[in-house]
Write an enzyme that holds these catalytic residues in place. Structure first.
Site, PDB file in Angstrom:
ATOM      1  N   HIS A 264       0.809  -1.210   0.000  1.00 50.83           N
ATOM      2  CA  HIS A 264       0.000   0.000   0.000  1.00 50.83           C
ATOM      3  C   HIS A 264       0.850   1.270   0.000  1.00 50.83           C
ATOM      4  CE1 HIS A 264      -3.137  -2.617   2.290  1.00 50.83           C
ATOM      5  NE2 HIS A 264      -3.203  -2.821   0.991  1.00 50.83           N
TER       6      HIS A 264
ATOM      7  N   LYS B 120       5.609   6.414   7.112  1.00 54.80           N
ATOM      8  CA  LYS B 120       5.096   5.573   8.186  1.00 54.80           C
ATOM      9  C   LYS B 120       6.235   5.139   9.098  1.00 54.80           C
ATOM     10  CE  LYS B 120       1.595   3.305   5.299  1.00 54.80           C
ATOM     11  NZ  LYS B 120       1.166   1.997   4.759  1.00 54.80           N
TER      12      LYS B 120
ATOM     13  N   TYR C  22       1.258   1.996  13.771  1.00 54.60           N
ATOM     14  CA  TYR C  22       2.127   2.807  12.937  1.00 54.60           C
ATOM     15  C   TYR C  22       1.690   4.259  12.928  1.00 54.60           C
ATOM     16  CZ  TYR C  22      -1.298   1.718   9.209  1.00 54.60           C
ATOM     17  OH  TYR C  22      -2.434   1.544   8.471  1.00 54.60           O
TER      18      TYR C  22
ATOM     19  N   ASP D 114      -6.812  -6.290  -1.946  1.00 55.12           N
ATOM     20  CA  ASP D 114      -5.432  -6.702  -2.208  1.00 55.12           C
ATOM     21  C   ASP D 114      -5.345  -7.850  -3.212  1.00 55.12           C
ATOM     22  OD1 ASP D 114      -4.319  -4.695  -0.703  1.00 55.12           O
ATOM     23  OD2 ASP D 114      -4.080  -5.919   1.087  1.00 55.12           O
TER      24      ASP D 114
END
Length: 188
Positions: free
Chosen positions: A62, A72, A132, A168
């Site tokens: 992603h 991130k 995250y 996905d």
């Protein structure tokens, strides 16, 4: 905090120092001043938390397009993942290359995923939780992905038949993905 470079410039593995005794441990998982001293200066504005109940859950690869691209800082608080970062900056000397590291509650490692890189994680044990930090907000209209099994990338995942979201399962290869990242360009 120990900062470890990877073969992808800007992708860093962080090892916080944990102080433990018979009661457990204490560590600083994030300290803006410490990281700034290591040249890591991101204004993280949101924390995200995910739980994967089963082993073999793969989330990714992603990213968000510029101007809503994300940096991130990823860590595992329960369980373990095989975490992968892919350089998707067109013109980069490491374009299409990837690094994979194990992040676990036990090793306490974190990985910094800069803008212009795709990110994915595959759970190695049940009930794995990731936390995250990101430096921008989620933007559905900028949200994109790449097929986890793109043969051009050749990622050596720990599973051959992962548990995937519907989204996905349908991601394009890197060659066909919507991608506005250019090496050396402004990613804001």
């Amino acid at each position: 905090m120990k900062v470890i470079s990877t073969k992808l410039p800007g992708v860093l593995v962080l090892e916080p120092k944990a102080h433990g005794d018979h009661r457990g441990f204490f560590m600083e998982s994030y300290n803006q001043q410490t990281l700034a001293g290591e040249g890591i200066q991101h204004a993280f504005i949101q924390d995200n938390h995910s739980l994967s109940v089963e082993s073999g859950v793969l989330r990714g690869l992603h990213y968000q397009l510029a101007p809503k691209a994300l940096t991130k800082l990823v860590r595992v608080v329960s369980g373990a993942v095989y975490d992968v970062v892919v350089d998707i900056r067109k013109g980069s000397p490491t374009y299409g290359q990837w690094v994979g590291v194990i992040l676990s509650a036990e090793n306490k490692r974190q990985i910094l995923v800069p803008k212009g890189f795709a990110h994915g994680a595959c759970t190695l044990v049940p009930n794995t939780q990731l936390l995250y930090k990101v430096d921008d907000y989620y933007s559905p209209e900028h949200d994109r992905g790449i097929a986890w099994n793109d043969p051009a990338l050749g990622i050596d995942w720990p599973v051959s038949n992962p548990i995937l979201s519907d989204r996905d399962r349908q991601q394009p290869t890197l060659a066909l993905a919507d991608n506005n990242f250019v090496y050396g360009g402004d990613l804001s």
